[in-house]
Design a protein around this motif. Structure first.
Motif, PDB file in Angstrom:
ATOM      1  N   VAL A 165       0.837  -1.206   0.000  1.00  0.00           N
ATOM      2  CA  VAL A 165       0.000   0.000   0.000  1.00  0.00           C
ATOM      3  C   VAL A 165       0.869   1.252   0.000  1.00  0.00           C
ATOM      4  N   THR A 409      -9.052  -0.819   3.327  1.00  0.00           N
ATOM      5  CA  THR A 409      -7.649  -1.230   3.401  1.00  0.00           C
ATOM      6  C   THR A 409      -6.804  -0.664   2.269  1.00  0.00           C
ATOM      7  N   THR A 410      -7.422  -0.090   1.249  1.00  0.00           N
ATOM      8  CA  THR A 410      -6.635   0.450   0.131  1.00  0.00           C
ATOM      9  C   THR A 410      -6.789   1.964   0.035  1.00  0.00           C
ATOM     10  N   SER A 413      -6.937   3.912   3.419  1.00  0.00           N
ATOM     11  CA  SER A 413      -5.630   3.909   4.086  1.00  0.00           C
ATOM     12  C   SER A 413      -4.660   4.852   3.390  1.00  0.00           C
ATOM     13  N   THR A 433      -1.468   2.507   7.395  1.00  0.00           N
ATOM     14  CA  THR A 433      -1.982   1.256   6.831  1.00  0.00           C
ATOM     15  C   THR A 433      -1.881   0.122   7.837  1.00  0.00           C
ATOM     16  N   ASP A 437      -5.088  -1.870   9.229  1.00  0.00           N
ATOM     17  CA  ASP A 437      -5.178  -3.303   8.937  1.00  0.00           C
ATOM     18  C   ASP A 437      -4.865  -4.144  10.167  1.00  0.00           C
TER      19      ASP A 437
END
Length: 501
Positions: A165, A409-410, A413, A433, A437
């Motif tokens: 990420v 989460t993508t 973040s 991130t 997560d």
């Protein structure tokens, strides 16, 4: 001082176009995390092989089990009546280690070269995944061996998510981040699908290969990562991305044209040019508490805790649920469970597209979570009435459950890791991130554990638990949804004001 160039990158510099390199980095990081998830999936497929009803199988002549033993073909120590609790312990060993390690991993990811960090993580992950499968060939029947391997694998797998990420966030700005990362995040579902299909090939024969083959592939991609990963655009003389452009920034730009998008772009290019000509001081990595103070981090982290609880319960227990309730074979149950991940691909892309168009990440997540609750209820009651209804319900549930999980989460973040309050310090990406997560991974550990404890009382109770978690995930987003609605109203008011003028 930027990281040294990977050995395999020297010949790529001749094609030094921003879009080409961005596409290359996107494809490579997609492949990297596909392998991480591919190596996690086999355990859910092999569960039905570790404990099975052996009454329809022919017992070998030299077998020492009693004639009334219906679990003689199961793999000890999972051949007893408490097999669900033991399998839950194996799952939880990985997930608890992953959750704990994730909070630490992000801080390492900010301070170590991502290429080295990811390569080492993939090589070790491939090793521990293969060691789990070697337990079959080495005829190991001790629970502690499988638990220990899962703990080690959980720890090394935390190298993956914060790093990929952060790497993608280094290359892509905010403009179409939701759509780009929605498509990119399909690596999670693609990895699950590949893991299920590969594990299904050997599950009924030599189930150890269901782990060894994904482990070898993961290690091989780790070597490719070491040779070719490019961490920063500046490493290959590409221009850095523009990280801001949300409603708050747009409003500031209207009030002060000198601080608009073009001046941001010029500022980024000037900074990159200046740093390439003379040494520039690197921004310091953000602290854990500093990352928590970024607006929205706590709310999205708690939401992801319950959203990931639901997603990972499906990930680890769906094949066994289909095997027990619909009475498919172990391979058929594993193959059918991949449809949930197909839905996850669709859900991630749709969530990213909608959130980009509306600029409402929290609202998009909340609506999908609200719709997911009744769909899970319907799947439990009518989803096994026929193959058609099962396919349709699995795809819909996968889209609604994994869509918000993928978005948080993508894109979320990455948005928070490059928040305007950081004043351009992108060093927060990996830590933010990891916090989001890592908190979600606590839910990922709780979900399969609770499913293992609750499933002996009936699968209906497992689904009631999942629906409750889904509703709790919605509640944590209420404040952010309210702020997004206010922002939309203010934007509409401004637009009407300009039209009147």
């Amino acid at each position: 001082m930027r990281s040294s160039l990977a050995p395999g990158v020297w010949f790529l510099r001749t094609f030094s176009r921003d879009s080409w390199f961005r596409g290359f980095v996107l494809l490579l990081t997609f492949l990297i995390y596909t392998c991480y998830h591919m190596s996690r999936k086999p355990i859910s497929v092999v569960k039905s092989r570790l404990h099975q009803n052996c009454t329809e199988l022919i017992k070998p002549i030299n077998d020492s089990h009693s004639l009334n033993d219906t679990t003689w073909c199961s793999w000890a120590p999972f051949d007893k009546d408490n097999y669900k609790e033991l399998l839950g312990a194996v799952d939880n060993a990985f997930l608890v280690a992953y959750a704990i390690g994730m909070f630490i991993s992000g801080m390492f990811g900010e301070r170590l070269p991502l290429r080295y960090y990811l390569s080492a993580g993939m090589l070790l992950s491939g090793l521990f995944t293969s060691l789990f499968g070697l337990g079959y060939f080495w005829n190991i029947h001790m629970l502690w061996y499988f638990v220990l391997i899962q703990i080690c694998n959980g720890l090394v797998q935390t190298t993956g998510w914060p790093s990929v990420v952060a790497c993608v966030g280094n290359w892509f700005g905010k403009g179409k981040r939701g759509l780009i990362m929605g498509v990119w995040n399909s690596h999670t579902s693609v990895g699950n699908i590949l893991g299920s299909l590969i594990a299904g090939i050997w599950v009924n024969d030599q189930w150890g290969l269901s782990f060894i083959v994904p482990g070898v592939i993961t290690a091989a991609v780790g070597v490719i990562t070491f040779l070719f990963l490019i961490e920063y655009p500046e490493d290959v003389d590409c221009s850095p991305p523009q990280h801001h452009g949300g409603p708050d920034e747009d409003q500031d730009n209207l009030e002060d044209p000198g601080n608009g998008l073009y001046s941001n772009r010029e500022s980024g290019l000037n900074t990159a040019t200046r740093c390439s000509k003379e040494p520039c001081e690197e921004p310091s990595a953000i602290s854990f508490l500093g990352a928590l103070r970024i607006p929205g981090v706590i709310e999205f982290s708690l939401c992801l805790l319950f959203a990931k609880l639901v997603s990972y319960t499906f990930l680890y227990w769906l094949p066994l649920y289909i095997f027990n309730v619909a009475h498919f074979s172990a391979k058929e149950a594993g193959d059918l469970s991949t449809l949930f991940d197909v839905g996850g691909i669709i859900g991630g892309i749709v969530a990213g597209l909608i959130s980009d168009h509306t600029n409402g990440r929290a609202t998009t997540c909340c609506i999908m979570l609200i719709l997911a609750a009744p769909m899970m209820f319907l799947y439990n009651y009518i989803g096994q009435n026929g193959i058609t209804s099962s396919i349709v319900m699995l795809i819909i549930c996968g889209a609604l459950v994994n869509g918000p999980y993928a978005l948080i989460t993508t894109a979320v973040s990455a948005d928070l890791g490059t928040h305007k309050s950081l004043q351009g310090n992108a060093k927060a990406l990996s830590t933010v991130t990891a916090i989001i997560d890592g908190t979600g991974s606590i839910g990922a550990a709780l979900g399969p554990l609770l499913a293992g404890l609750i499933s002996p009382t009936g699968w209906n109770n497992v689904f009631y638990m999942l629906i409750s978690a889904d509703i709790l995930a919605c509640l944590f987003l209420c404040r952010l949804v309210y702020k997004e609605v206010l922002a939309w109203k203010a934007s509409l008011t401004r637009n009407r004001g300009y039209k009147e003028i």
